[in-house]
Design an enzyme around this catalytic site. Structure first.
Site, PDB file in Angstrom:
ATOM      1  N   ASP A  11       0.881  -1.170   0.000  1.00 20.32           N
ATOM      2  CA  ASP A  11       0.000   0.000   0.000  1.00 20.32           C
ATOM      3  C   ASP A  11       0.913   1.213   0.000  1.00 20.32           C
ATOM      4  O   ASP A  11       1.700   1.398   0.936  1.00 20.32           O
ATOM      5  CB  ASP A  11      -0.871   0.041   1.263  1.00 20.32           C
ATOM      6  CG  ASP A  11      -1.968  -1.018   1.234  1.00 20.32           C
ATOM      7  OD1 ASP A  11      -2.349  -1.447   0.132  1.00 20.32           O
ATOM      8  OD2 ASP A  11      -2.419  -1.425   2.315  1.00 20.32           O
ATOM      9  N   ASP A 130     -13.949  -3.496  -1.631  1.00 22.90           N
ATOM     10  CA  ASP A 130     -13.770  -3.237  -0.202  1.00 22.90           C
ATOM     11  C   ASP A 130     -15.149  -3.346   0.436  1.00 22.90           C
ATOM     12  O   ASP A 130     -16.037  -2.557   0.122  1.00 22.90           O
ATOM     13  CB  ASP A 130     -13.204  -1.830   0.035  1.00 22.90           C
ATOM     14  CG  ASP A 130     -11.786  -1.675  -0.522  1.00 22.90           C
ATOM     15  OD1 ASP A 130     -11.081  -2.693  -0.630  1.00 22.90           O
ATOM     16  OD2 ASP A 130     -11.398  -0.540  -0.848  1.00 22.90           O
TER      17      ASP A 130
END
Length: 257
Positions: A11, A130
């Site tokens: 990330d 998500d």
């Protein structure tokens, strides 16, 4: 037998790898190219690189970072974050990505999934979902809602139905993150992972919650995932990828070791 995959996840925020808890409280985990090279050496099957705060003004930086990362790795590289158009997809593939992951844009412009699959092949198009458990669920809902913009915006979409639709539009893979479990190190959301794995005919990558090697095993068995994504346990040296693969192979999960 299809081998299962272990995929470290980078990330990236402002050119550095970060790791948070349920999408907040980010801490620095290192340089993306250095970590990528390490994971390539350690035997990661693939690598996912997500620009988690991507915005139009950081696009060039990201291309530069992707090029640096792709020069370090010889395993398939998936890149996501801020990809909104076919031009963005092409730019990432040209910078060295093998696949692109789209999340917010897939929901805002579902045609992007189809156009991308038609132009580059569905194996290049990964739809990232998500999802968060919802207490207030609408009728005939699976109990998980899809969120966009790094988990900030609720969409009202049911996670299982959206996964099915994304595959119908041409996505070759689903990258599924449980926001409830992300960074908590308590294990993946097996119920969510299993529900989506059973609902779609393409590989599902489980993400969010790995804290130990047994959690990886559970994702493959209880969650019926095809691949596991992990960040914290690898970035901070809790386990190496080789340790994870040896453990899983010893428990009869087919691994490329």
């Amino acid at each position: 037998v299809l081998t299962r995959r272990i995929i470290p996840c980078l990330d990236v925020d402002g050119g550095r790898v970060v790791k948070g808890t349920s999408f907040v409280n980010l801490r620095d985990a290192g340089d993306p190219a250095e970590l990528a090279a390490q994971y390539d050496r350690e035997g990661g099957d693939e690598l996912v690189f997500l620009d988690i705060t991507a915005s139009s003004d950081s696009r060039d930086t990201m291309v530069g970072v992707v090029q640096r990362v792709s020069e370090q790795v010889f395993i398939p590289l998936t890149v996501g974050g801020g990809i909104r158009s076919i031009e963005d997809v092409r730019r990432m593939l040209n910078a060295g990505a093998d696949k692109v992951s789209i999340n917010t844009a897939a929901i805002n412009t579902p045609d992007l999934i189809t156009d991308g699959a038609n132009q580059f092949g569905s194996q290049c198009i990964v739809v990232a979902i998500d999802a968060r458990r919802e207490s207030l669920v609408i009728d005939a809902s699976s109990g998980w809602q899809v969120f966009t913009h790094g988990g900030r915006n609720p969409t009202g979409l049911d996670a299982v139905k959206w996964a099915q639709r994304a595959v119908g539009l041409g996505s070759g893979e689903i990258l599924l993150t449980s926001m409830d479990e992300d960074g908590q190190l308590n294990g993946y959301d097996l119920e969510l992972t299993r529900a989506i794995s059973r609902a779609v005919p393409v590989p599902v990558i489980a993400s969010g919650g790995a804290g130990n090697l047994e959690h990886l095993y559970d994702a493959f068995t209880g969650g019926e995932a095809d691949a596991v994504l992990a960040a914290s346990i690898f970035h901070f040296g809790t386990y190496s990828i080789a340790e994870a693969k040896n453990y899983l192979a010893s428990r009869d999960i087919p691994m490329r070791v």
